[in-house]
Scaffold this active site. Structure first.
Site, mmCIF file in Angstrom:
data_model
loop_
_atom_site.group_PDB
_atom_site.id
_atom_site.type_symbol
_atom_site.label_atom_id
_atom_site.label_comp_id
_atom_site.label_asym_id
_atom_site.label_seq_id
_atom_site.Cartn_x
_atom_site.Cartn_y
_atom_site.Cartn_z
ATOM 1 C CB SER A 262 -0.880 0.014 1.253
ATOM 2 O OG SER A 262 -0.071 0.282 2.383
ATOM 3 C CE LYS A 263 0.289 8.589 -1.044
ATOM 4 N NZ LYS A 263 0.515 9.127 0.296
ATOM 5 N NE ARG A 264 -0.583 3.446 7.334
ATOM 6 C CZ ARG A 264 -1.536 2.641 7.809
ATOM 7 N NH1 ARG A 264 -2.756 2.689 7.310
ATOM 8 N NH2 ARG A 264 -1.262 1.807 8.783
ATOM 9 N N GLY A 266 4.916 2.449 1.384
ATOM 10 C CA GLY A 266 5.884 3.269 0.668
ATOM 11 C C GLY A 266 6.269 4.495 1.483
ATOM 12 C CG ASP A 267 3.421 7.588 2.207
ATOM 13 O OD1 ASP A 267 4.020 7.784 1.125
ATOM 14 O OD2 ASP A 267 2.218 7.848 2.386
#
Ligand code: GLU
Length: 503
Positions: A262-264, A266-267
């Protein structure tokens, strides 16, 4: 008879395209090219609530950046145009009604509030509510109401939906090119909505099946889906013989293993999960591989191997090599774990194999004032140590600008004792060289060092302090031949003049 291969990438424009979606597009593309087939791009935008402005443009630009070519579809046109589902809305109602007439679907008139209330009643009793065979005849549907009543409700403008009449207790047998044989009992499935009068639009399931048929799609290669319903829809329409083959791809997993990337993730861990930088209409942003300095070829190479393997040790593949080697049989059933370091590794491999001319074209815009030739030479000398084009300035700046400061550690170590006097002598040796080419300078300077009995390390490191200002950079003759005699002498003079030797 073998059908011509026609595959489609069918994203919904609900936000930036996740790299899992790019991989789906890529596998479709590789499969199409491998089999001399057609790659279609269809935009599935029938869910007006999830539509995000700019998402379609983002999808098109991402595919372009990746080198995934579309033969037919949005942005290209073709014999089945339009390819944007919102522009095909007139097509779907007819098919929904056809299913009602053949007994595979029915009208349902319950409102959202009524369904909510019902759901709460069930929950209060500790049961879960499912809209299925157990209840459809007790609710206001065309299965419980008279023909006249149904017609009257539709005529007076009541809102309705058409739902699929999921058979009770039947086994659906499915054959997936990746997952193999799968069986599902229909009693576990509910009566999905196929069409809504409120916005005069089909839902994803109906539009997807109808369009795949009308566009003569031969293979559906995609992520996880509600498959049994799709099989049953083909049967309900009488299209079983024309049904595409299905291939459901494995999930892209978090670097830590469990769950979908998920984007999370990656962040948190500092890597992009989208191909391009994205800014949503409300101003949220997400980083992209392109803006982070990845080469599209490296990005594609990395993605191709997340879920597919060539069956050999080879890791570096051009798009053409991927096309030549790709097969669905070698796509794995289990999820593929995303490895951020591996992504960087791929980029570094591409960096190291780029020619000076390719590097020049990429590096020159960062340097601006410098010629292509010099930009390419500088990048070529240092590329082995770079992962991204943006690393190059840090690695090569001394080719273009003289040091104005000297690294303290390096100075402390070498700018003392006999070294300043030795550098002065070296200056004279260098001043006497006419042919300043790498080989000639090296030959003469080394001869001098040997003759004097100096330490090669002391001489080179002191010279490095003068030319680079720090303990980094390539071989010294790479630098002298690059910057030339005049600049070499000037930098030596600068050090002699500007830095007081230590004790
Ligand atoms: N619009 C669907 C999605 O974005 C496509 C699924 C399919 O390829 O059938 O998930």
């Amino acid at each position: 008879m073998e059908r011509p291969v026609r595959v489609r990438f069918a994203p919904s424009p609900t936000g930036p395209l996740h790299i899992g979606g790019v991989r789906t597009a890529l596998y479709n593309y590789l499969f199409a090219r491998r089999h001399g087939g057609t790659m279609i791009l269809r935009i599935e935008d029938t869910d007006s609530q999830r539509f995000v402005p700019g998402a379609e443009e983002y999808i098109l630009e991402s595919l372009k950046w990746c080198g995934i070519e579309i033969d037919e579809g949005v942005g290209v046109g073709g014999p089945h145009a339009p390819y944007r589902q919102s522009e095909r809305r007139d097509i779907y109602l007819k098919y929904a009604k056809q299913l009602v007439e053949s007994g595979w679907a029915y009208y349902a008139f319950d409102t959202a509030e009524e369904l909510d209330a019902l759901r709460k009643e069930y929950e209060a009793r500790g049961e879960t509510f499912a809209y299925n065979y157990s209840i459809r005849e007790k609710l206001p549907t065309s299965l419980s109401l008279s023909k006249e009543e149904v017609a009257a409700r539709i005529a007076r403008g009541d809102q309705w939906v058409i739902r699929f009449k999921m058979p009770e207790n039947e086994i659906v047998e499915m054959d997936d090119l990746i997952r193999g044989h799968v069986e599902v009992n229909t009693s576990t499935l509910d009566d999905k909505v196929l069409y809504k009068s409120a916005d005069a639009l089909p839902t994803y399931h109906l539009a997807n099946i109808v369009d795949d048929r009308l566009m003569e799609v031969s293979h559906v290669i995609r992520g996880e889906e509600w498959l049994p319903l799709h099989y049953l829809l083909y049967r309900a329409f009488g299209w079983t013989d024309l049904q595409p083959r299905f291939a459901h791809l494995p999930l892209l997993l978090k670097p830590t293993g469990g769950g979908k990337l998920s984007k999370r993730d990656g962040d948190k861990m500092g890597f992009p999960v989208f191909p391009l930088f994205w800014k949503s209409p409300t101003g949220e942003t997400a980083r992209g591989y392109r803006e982070d300095g990845y080469f599209p070829e490296a990005f594609i190479n990395m993605l191709a191997l997340l879920g597919w393997n060539p069956g050999t040790e080879q890791e570096i593949f051009s798009m053409q090599e991927l096309i030549d080697n790709f097969s669905l049989e070698r796509v794995s059933k289990s999820g593929a774990r995303f490895q951020p370091d591996k992504a960087k590794w791929f980029n570094a491999q591409y960096m190291h194999h780029k020619s000076d001319a390719e590097l020049a074209a990429l590096y020159q815009p960062i340097l601006r004032e410098v010629s292509d030739e010099l930009a390419g030479r500088a990048a070529g000398i240092m590329k082995e140590r770079a992962t991204f084009i943006t690393d190059l300035w840090d690695l090569t700046s001394f080719f273009f600008v003289a040091p104005t400061q000297y690294d303290e550690k390096q100075a402390k170590k070498y700018w003392k004792g006999d070294n300043p006097a030795m550098l002065r002598e070296l200056r004279e040796v260098l001043a006497g060289i006419d042919d300043f080419s790498l080989e000639n300078t090296e030959r003469i300077v080394h001869g001098w060092i040997e003759q004097k009995g100096y330490s090669l390390g002391q001489v080179m490191n002191t010279l490095r302090l003068a030319l680079v200002g720090a303990g980094k950079g390539p071989g010294m003759y790479d630098v002298t031949s690059f910057i030339g005699k005049e600049e070499t002498l000037r930098r030596i003079d600068n050090l002699l003049r500007n830095l007081k030797p230590g004790e």
